[in-house]
Enzyme design. Structure first.
Site, PDB file in Angstrom:
ATOM      1  N   LYS A 219      48.948  40.901  36.836  1.00 32.96           N
ATOM      2  CA  LYS A 219      47.486  41.546  37.050  1.00 32.96           C
ATOM      3  C   LYS A 219      47.024  41.944  35.675  1.00 32.96           C
ATOM      4  O   LYS A 219      45.589  41.952  35.805  1.00 32.96           O
ATOM      5  CB  LYS A 219      47.517  42.422  38.180  1.00 32.96           C
TER       6      LYS A 219
HETATM    7  C1  LIG Z   1      49.588  40.326  43.313  1.00 29.28           C
HETATM    8  C2  LIG Z   1      50.891  39.919  43.169  1.00 29.28           C
HETATM    9  C3  LIG Z   1      51.229  38.511  43.870  1.00 29.28           C
HETATM   10  C4  LIG Z   1      50.307  37.642  44.545  1.00 29.28           C
HETATM   11  O1  LIG Z   1      49.062  37.199  43.767  1.00 29.28           O
HETATM   12  P1  LIG Z   1      47.771  36.853  44.687  1.00 29.28           P
HETATM   13  O2  LIG Z   1      46.938  36.403  43.562  1.00 29.28           O
HETATM   14  O3  LIG Z   1      47.447  37.816  45.585  1.00 29.28           O
HETATM   15  O4  LIG Z   1      48.178  35.586  45.401  1.00 29.28           O
HETATM   16  C5  LIG Z   1      52.510  38.019  43.366  1.00 29.28           C
HETATM   17  N1  LIG Z   1      53.467  38.482  42.705  1.00 29.28           N
HETATM   18  C6  LIG Z   1      53.173  39.793  42.042  1.00 29.28           C
HETATM   19  C7  LIG Z   1      54.050  40.638  41.604  1.00 29.28           C
HETATM   20  C8  LIG Z   1      51.873  40.375  42.445  1.00 29.28           C
HETATM   21  O5  LIG Z   1      51.565  41.574  41.667  1.00 29.28           O
END
Ligand SMILES: *Cc1c(COP(=O)(O)O)cnc(C)c1O
Length: 461
Positions: free
Chosen positions: A108
């Site tokens: 993220k």
């Molecule tokens: C947010 C997140 C996901 C999921 O990603 P999406 O874009 O919501 O499908 C998977 N793994 C981690 C570690 C995350 O922080």
């Protein structure tokens, strides 16, 4: 470049407005009116250059390329690896794309770092100040705190359920030491936090008063920023790549699709969503069943999603961009929590390149142990959901790329339980346990949170 709503009832807006607004006023999500065509990156093009080119194609006239280049350079300077998303070979033909080299050790960061730049840039020009609010059960809050700490024109409010997130995740949000980052530890669960955020956005007077904005996974700039790393794979590996994406809200998988639509994946997009026991997304993509389920606990909490928010954009594409159909579908879903999508639409998901399967909690834990035994690497439980599927689905004719979405050190308790090994934080994180944490413990009450934001918001200053 203009952005339209998936529900067809909002005026088209430009890139900056789409990013700063989040949800369209008709409740839909913004998508580009048409898909720009972008040249794939050359093997010697720096990540920052590719990112600026891709963002520029989507920003159109809103932000000049030179400004985007400067913003991307600042955003990715905080990454521990110069290529931002390096590939490592896990086994024959199976690769991990490591997306955890950012400041809070999860993918993220890749999007959030650039969003914070775009916000400051746009707000400086408009003379406005915004209050950004998000509810988090883990990685989003930390990434937002790290990115917006010290932002000049935004105040950030992060709502997390008190004592229900891991200490490492909490520290990433609470130790920035900067006055524009407000952590509210609410005495409730994640759903309570989310419900409060939703109610605040529904209150139009309040939204205008404090300049309320969001940076959750439906933010269009996040999707574009994530499309960049999909594109870089083509320059590193010859031939077709198939992506295995540990999925929750489907932002990451959608970003891969966007990369394909824009010509960034000349061999086409193939994206497999690996989900945990909260398998709503797999049910929707495989059978068309959109049904509300209560979330269950899993080792991969960032994927514990009962309604994948970005699916609305996929539905828009799969229905041939039929906004009326999307609106009716979501209205019916809001009323009954149970909608069966037409077979033709379900067939179209596969035609667009999407597939999905569920991985059980037991298989996820066993996979972490197996990867550790075979390679000596510790992987995070979300990544393990992906590598489990990668082993099962690997084929000789394509490279299989698993998105490693977080660093093992972010989930030390789960990693220890699965493998018996300790996952220490990388040295660049410093001594997080010694850092001073700042958060406000409050009841999970709408009025209390509303007042807190009003009192601390700089919008009126
Ligand atoms: C947010 C997140 C996901 C999921 O990603 P999406 O874009 O919501 O499908 C998977 N793994 C981690 C570690 C995350 O922080």
């Amino acid at each position: 470049m203009r952005y339209i709503s998936t529900r067809g009832g909002a005026e088209p807006v430009d890139f900056v407005t789409a990013c700063l607004t989040g949800l369209a006023p008709d409740g839909g999500l913004y998508v580009p009116e048409s898909w720009p065509q972008i040249a794939p990156p050359r093997a010697d093009e720096a990540y920052v250059e590719t990112a600026a080119r891709v963002l520029s194609a989507f920003a159109g006239d809103s932000i000049p390329l030179g400004d985007l280049q400067a913003m991307c350079a600042r955003a990715y300077a905080s990454f521990a690896h110069h290529s931002v998303a390096p590939l490592t070979e896990l086994g024959k033909g199976v690769w991990m794309m490591e997306l955890h080299h950012g400041p809070t050790l999860a993918f993220k960061d890749v999007a959030m770092q650039i969003i914070a730049q775009i916000y400051d840039y746009a707000l400086e020009r408009s003379g406005k100040r915004l209050s950004i609010i998000c509810a988090t059960s883990g990685d989003t809050g930390g990434a937002a705190a790290a990115a917006f700490a010290g932002a000049r024109y935004s105040d950030l409010y992060i709502l997390h359920p008190h004592e229900r997130i891991s200490p490492v995740q909490r520290r990433f949000m609470t130790m920035t030491g900067l006055a524009n980052v407000h952590n509210l530890a609410l005495e409730g669960d994640f759903d309570d936090c989310q419900a409060i955020v939703k109610s605040l956005f529904a209150d139009k007077d309040f939204v205008a008063e404090v300049g309320l904005s969001g940076v959750n996974s439906i933010n269009w700039a996040r999707i574009v920023a994530q499309a960049v790393y999909f594109a870089t794979v083509q320059a590193k590996l010859a031939g077709k790549a198939r992506f295995i994406v540990p999925s929750g809200n489907m932002g990451d998988a959608l970003a891969g699709y966007v990369a394909g639509k824009c010509g960034l994946l000349p061999e086409g997009f193939e994206g497999h969503c690996a989900v945990n026991e909260n398998d709503a997304l797999a049910r929707i993509l495989n059978t068309g069943e959109m049904k509300r389920h209560a979330a269950v606990e899993t080792p991969s909490p960032a994927m514990d999603i009962s309604v994948p928010s970005n699916f609305e954009r996929v539905l828009f594409e799969a229905s041939g961009r039929d906004a009326g159909f999307v609106r009716q579908t979501y209205e019916a879903y809001a009323q009954t929590g149970d909608v069966a999508l037409p077979e033709a639409v379900v067939a179209e998901f596969a035609a667009l390149g999407f597939s999905a399967t569920r991985v059980s909690n037991a298989d996820t834990m066993a996979e972490m142990q197996r990867v550790f035994d075979e390679t000596g690497w510790l992987i995070c439980p979300h990544t393990a959901v992906g590598t489990y599927e990668a082993r099962r689905l690997a084929r000789g004719d394509v490279a299989t790329i698993v998105l490693a979405t977080a660093h093992a050190a972010k989930f030390p308790e789960t990693v220890k339980e699965a493998t018996g090994a300790d996952a220490p934080l990388p040295a660049r994180c410093g001594d997080m346990e010694a850092a001073r944490e700042v958060f406000e413990r409050l009841p999970a009450d709408l009025g209390t949170v509303r007042r807190y934001v009003q009192e601390h918001s700089g919008a009126g200053r």
